[in-house]
Design an enzyme around this catalytic site. Structure first.
Site, PDB file in Angstrom:
ATOM      1  N   GLY A   1       7.289  -2.144   5.721  1.00  0.00           N
ATOM      2  CA  GLY A   1       8.676  -2.565   5.582  1.00  0.00           C
ATOM      3  C   GLY A   1       9.638  -1.707   6.360  1.00  0.00           C
ATOM      4  N   GLU A   2      10.800  -2.287   6.621  1.00  0.00           N
ATOM      5  CA  GLU A   2      11.893  -1.544   7.260  1.00  0.00           C
ATOM      6  C   GLU A   2      12.931  -1.288   6.166  1.00  0.00           C
ATOM      7  OE1 GLU A   2      13.001   0.070  10.002  1.00  0.00           O
ATOM      8  OE2 GLU A   2      14.836   0.221   8.816  1.00  0.00           O
TER       9      GLU A   2
ATOM     10  N   CYS B   1       2.132  -1.810  15.193  1.00  0.00           N
ATOM     11  CA  CYS B   1       2.143  -1.603  13.744  1.00  0.00           C
ATOM     12  C   CYS B   1       1.421  -2.727  13.019  1.00  0.00           C
ATOM     13  CB  CYS B   1       3.587  -1.505  13.269  1.00  0.00           C
ATOM     14  SG  CYS B   1       3.725  -1.247  11.499  1.00  0.00           S
TER      15      CYS B   1
ATOM     16  N   GLU C   1       0.823  -1.208   0.000  1.00  0.00           N
ATOM     17  CA  GLU C   1       0.000   0.000   0.000  1.00  0.00           C
ATOM     18  C   GLU C   1       0.853   1.251   0.000  1.00  0.00           C
ATOM     19  OE1 GLU C   1      -1.740  -1.324   3.873  1.00  0.00           O
ATOM     20  OE2 GLU C   1      -1.515   0.783   4.354  1.00  0.00           O
TER      21      GLU C   1
ATOM     22  N   ASN D   1      -2.102   5.741  15.882  1.00  0.00           N
ATOM     23  CA  ASN D   1      -3.247   5.325  15.075  1.00  0.00           C
ATOM     24  C   ASN D   1      -3.646   3.953  15.578  1.00  0.00           C
ATOM     25  OD1 ASN D   1      -4.208   7.013  12.840  1.00  0.00           O
ATOM     26  ND2 ASN D   1      -2.068   7.002  12.194  1.00  0.00           N
TER      27      ASN D   1
ATOM     28  N   CYS E   1       7.126  -4.594  15.561  1.00  0.00           N
ATOM     29  CA  CYS E   1       6.644  -3.551  16.479  1.00  0.00           C
ATOM     30  C   CYS E   1       5.181  -3.827  16.850  1.00  0.00           C
ATOM     31  CB  CYS E   1       6.777  -2.170  15.837  1.00  0.00           C
ATOM     32  SG  CYS E   1       8.481  -1.737  15.425  1.00  0.00           S
TER      33      CYS E   1
ATOM     34  N   CYS F   1       0.169   2.784   9.057  1.00  0.00           N
ATOM     35  CA  CYS F   1       1.033   1.802   8.434  1.00  0.00           C
ATOM     36  C   CYS F   1       0.408   0.394   8.348  1.00  0.00           C
ATOM     37  CB  CYS F   1       2.277   1.753   9.301  1.00  0.00           C
ATOM     38  SG  CYS F   1       3.664   1.083   8.494  1.00  0.00           S
TER      39      CYS F   1
HETATM   40  N1  SAH Z   1      10.072   0.566   9.480  1.00  0.00           N
HETATM   41  C1  SAH Z   1      10.227   1.977   9.434  1.00  0.00           C
HETATM   42  C2  SAH Z   1       9.280   2.672   8.489  1.00  0.00           C
HETATM   43  C3  SAH Z   1       7.846   2.211   8.433  1.00  0.00           C
HETATM   44  S1  SAH Z   1       6.778   2.656   9.736  1.00  0.00           S
HETATM   45  C4  SAH Z   1      10.161   2.561  10.818  1.00  0.00           C
HETATM   46  O1  SAH Z   1       9.957   1.826  11.756  1.00  0.00           O
HETATM   47  O2  SAH Z   1      10.385   3.749  10.972  1.00  0.00           O
HETATM   48  C5  SAH Z   1       6.548   4.387   9.580  1.00  0.00           C
HETATM   49  C6  SAH Z   1       6.258   5.078  10.882  1.00  0.00           C
HETATM   50  O3  SAH Z   1       4.918   4.784  11.345  1.00  0.00           O
HETATM   51  C7  SAH Z   1       7.184   4.660  12.018  1.00  0.00           C
HETATM   52  O4  SAH Z   1       7.554   5.776  12.752  1.00  0.00           O
HETATM   53  C8  SAH Z   1       6.293   3.740  12.823  1.00  0.00           C
HETATM   54  O5  SAH Z   1       6.767   3.586  14.111  1.00  0.00           O
HETATM   55  C9  SAH Z   1       4.969   4.461  12.704  1.00  0.00           C
HETATM   56  N2  SAH Z   1       3.802   3.662  13.042  1.00  0.00           N
HETATM   57  C10 SAH Z   1       3.557   2.358  12.809  1.00  0.00           C
HETATM   58  N3  SAH Z   1       2.365   2.009  13.276  1.00  0.00           N
HETATM   59  C11 SAH Z   1       1.821   3.113  13.817  1.00  0.00           C
HETATM   60  C12 SAH Z   1       0.591   3.404  14.482  1.00  0.00           C
HETATM   61  N4  SAH Z   1      -0.299   2.448  14.666  1.00  0.00           N
HETATM   62  N5  SAH Z   1       0.384   4.665  14.914  1.00  0.00           N
HETATM   63  C13 SAH Z   1       1.297   5.638  14.714  1.00  0.00           C
HETATM   64  N6  SAH Z   1       2.472   5.437  14.109  1.00  0.00           N
HETATM   65  C14 SAH Z   1       2.736   4.189  13.673  1.00  0.00           C
END
Ligand code: SAH
Length: 344
Positions: A160-161, A116, A89, A291, A113, A334
């Site tokens: 993705g990371e 996420c 997406e 979120n 995480c 995400c």
């Molecule tokens: N893997 C990378 C990039 C993808 S996530 C990273 O960890 O940074 C992009 C961002 O969205 C990251 O800062 C992540 O921690 C955040 N994120 C993921 N799920 C989220 C959620 N439910 N609410 C708010 N931020 C979130």
């Protein structure tokens, strides 16, 4: 899957064209068509027989938009289908200064995480550099107006990371910033990582000075490890050292993402710890209220709490902002849209 033509840079396209017995000027035509987000079959300046030859070797459309959701605030969310049927997406956020596209770098994610949605089913596979680039070229084509680009800024914050798919991501960064291609400046690109300190250092040495964003979300290692398994591998101190190295090499101020999770990370004590960690460093803190993801139990801090936390950081001398939540009504977080698509 066939090969992906968006993986190739201009020189490689030139070699390809010559190796297929075509005159050199076809390379320019082919590369321009690809950069304009066209399918190979749609680049009508090329002879049909040449297009057929290319199509026997390359995918016509490596990422296809199969669904678009539009939020009340103008944010667009896309579901893309890859040539092997996998789903990723992306999001386009509209701002006064331009359009920021959020791209995915892997199908799923293995960082685990707890807040996420992208990591729910683990990592399926890495995207190639061309599959990342094709997301940008496709969405740019949708919104481009004359000479004006449809995508002006890019954040690598989809599923993705990015630093877990290092080589493809660096190849993407080189190609998307190349003068002969779509040519988006490195300063308009942000790469977000959960904190792979060794790769952050490697990136600093690449000579592509993108903005570095680190997902911090906690102020202590053991607390961080409760929601972010990567904290068992790299300590916050090691991540901060890598940030300092990044600044030294690129001169770019770095950014911390901090999602406010009720009852977890946004008390006064956390504000104090964050100030102690970051005060005086060339950085900015981006707060965002979590979120909420339906498969996860963690809850967002409320707005009052969020502003209070922001006030404490500012009073403590940190540069910080509370990010407004765009596209919350269309599953902006995400991995949410893919998760709901796969689950439906
Ligand atoms: N893997 C990378 C990039 C993808 S996530 C990273 O960890 O940074 C992009 C961002 O969205 C990251 O800062 C992540 O921690 C955040 N994120 C993921 N799920 C989220 C959620 N439910 N609410 C708010 N931020 C979130």
């Amino acid at each position: 899957m066939k090969r992906i033509i968006q993986d190739l840079d201009y020189n490689q396209i030139s070699e390809l064209v010559v190796s297929l017995g075509q005159p050199r000027f076809r390379a320019k035509q082919l590369f321009l068509g690809i950069t304009q987000g066209k399918r190979i079959s749609e680049i009508s300046v090329l002879p049909q027989s040449f297009r057929d030859k290319l199509l026997s070797e390359f995918e016509d459309c490596p990422v296809e938009i199969i669904k678009t959701l539009t939020s009340a605030d103008g944010t667009e969310k896309y579901l893309f289908r890859l040539a092997d049927g996998n789903i990723i997406e992306g999001v386009l956020m509209r701002y006064k200064y331009g359009n920021t596209q959020c791209v995915s770098t892997q199908v799923g994610c293995r960082m685990g995480c707890k807040f996420c949605a992208s990591t729910l089913g683990g990592r399926v596979r890495d995207l190639t550099s061309g599959e990342i680039l094709a997301q940008v070229l496709t969405v740019n084509a949708l919104h481009a107006q004359g000479k004006e680009r449809g995508v002006t800024n890019i954040v690598l914050m989809g599923s993705g990371e990015p630093l877990d798919n290092y080589e493809n991501v660096v190849a993407f960064l080189k190609n998307v910033t190349a003068a002969e291609g779509i040519n988006i400046s490195a300063r308009n690109i942000s790469l977000s990582t959960c904190g792979l300190a060794d790769k952050m250092r490697e990136l600093a040495d690449e000579g592509i000075p993108v903005n570095l964003t680190v997902s911090l979300h906690s102020t202590g290692d053991s607390e961080r490890a409760r929601t972010m398994p990567i904290a068992n591998k790299w300590t916050i101190a090691e991540v901060l050292d890598a940030c300092a190295y990044y600044f030294e090499k690129t001169g770019r101020r770095y950014i911390f993402e901090y999602a406010l999770i009720a009852g977890e990370n946004c008390d006064e004590r956390h504000a104090e710890q964050l100030i102690a960690l970051l005060k005086g460093k060339p950085c900015h803190v981006n707060l965002i209220r979590l979120n909420e993801v339906k498969e996860r139990t963690l809850a967002a801090a409320d707005e009052k709490q969020a502003y209070r936390f922001l006030g404490l950081l500012e009073k403590g001398g940190l540069s910080a902002t509370l990010r407004r939540r765009t596209g919350a009504d269309i599953g902006g977080a995400c991995g949410q849209l893919r998760a709901s698509y796969l689950g439906s």
